[in-house]
Scaffold this active site. Sequence first.
Site, PDB file in Angstrom:
ATOM      1  N   ASP A 107       0.813  -1.223   0.000  1.00  0.00           N
ATOM      2  CA  ASP A 107       0.000   0.000   0.000  1.00  0.00           C
ATOM      3  C   ASP A 107       0.845   1.271   0.000  1.00  0.00           C
ATOM      4  O   ASP A 107       0.315   2.373   0.015  1.00  0.00           O
ATOM      5  CB  ASP A 107      -0.925  -0.005   1.226  1.00  0.00           C
ATOM      6  N   SER A 110      -6.546   5.261  -0.415  1.00  0.00           N
ATOM      7  CA  SER A 110      -6.924   3.946  -0.926  1.00  0.00           C
ATOM      8  C   SER A 110      -8.429   3.746  -0.758  1.00  0.00           C
ATOM      9  O   SER A 110      -8.983   4.016   0.310  1.00  0.00           O
ATOM     10  CB  SER A 110      -6.170   2.848  -0.173  1.00  0.00           C
ATOM     11  N   GLN A 150      -5.298  -2.017  -6.900  1.00  0.00           N
ATOM     12  CA  GLN A 150      -5.862  -1.035  -5.977  1.00  0.00           C
ATOM     13  C   GLN A 150      -6.538   0.091  -6.754  1.00  0.00           C
ATOM     14  O   GLN A 150      -6.038   0.517  -7.800  1.00  0.00           O
ATOM     15  CB  GLN A 150      -4.780  -0.423  -5.087  1.00  0.00           C
TER      16      GLN A 150
END
Length: 299
Positions: free
Chosen positions: A209, A237, A287
């Site tokens: 991430d 995110s 993502q």
Amino acid sequence: MTAATPQPTAITSFVDLLSLDEIDKGLFRGWCHAGAPLRAFGGQVAAQALVAAGRTVAEGRLVHSLHGYFMRPGDPRRPLVYEVDSLRDGGSYSTRRVTAIQRGEAVFTLSASFKRPEESPDRQAVMPDLPGPENLPDPYAAWAAGGPENYWGSTGRLTLDMRIVPRDLPGQPPELPGVPQQYVWLKSAQKLPADEPLMHVCALAYLSDLTLASTAALHLQLPRAERKEPSRISLASLDHAMWFHRPFRADEWLLFAQRSPSSSDGRGLAQGEFYTRDGQLVASVVQEALIREHPHPAP
């Protein structure tokens, strides 16, 4: 039941980042550091949720996929409670659902699937031919001066190693029109337990991430290590999915090859793969991130 762990005053390793208290059956509690001012880092929330799920699965079943949704910004000043639902335990696969809760509201949800290893024919994509991490610049040196994004200079410096392949370095795979790309080497800064595969998978969930959202915003601004001015982009995110293909160690260098095929409607999509030094494809990631430009200040 174990005694409650207070908010950590110092984080020095990935073990600290992934630490959880079991407060009841299927209930765990943990603390997350900030990824931006007063916002818990999403990668740590996802990694801790996966730790919670893994603690409820029979030994010998390894996680092979996760799907998560970020719904609210977590507050790093308060603990998160992870509630695990054991949805299924079959002959080969186990499925878990985790809800991260703060002040009575769901912050993050995770679905994770675990399986018993088995033999099957093997194939994979070829790793990009790129320089190793040894002679690449350390981005922490550029961030050491401080500023609004210097949270990486404290927690990050102590827990993870990162080397970014400069985007102008010759020999990189050609960039397709409209598909910006980024290559980053990552690993835990300290050795992780060799006999705990869940620790390595959860560490990789955290690492995955770190740079995906910035990859999706490369058409608007340079990566953090190459910028001279503060960011004028809001990044967050929205969802995160991973698939784990082969065994690996998160305390050894892994190449994160990333690209973004689309950005529109205030959202950007980024994809990536993790490779070991010897070219083994060990995980894939997708993502979607929120991307919004800040208004430019008046002249």
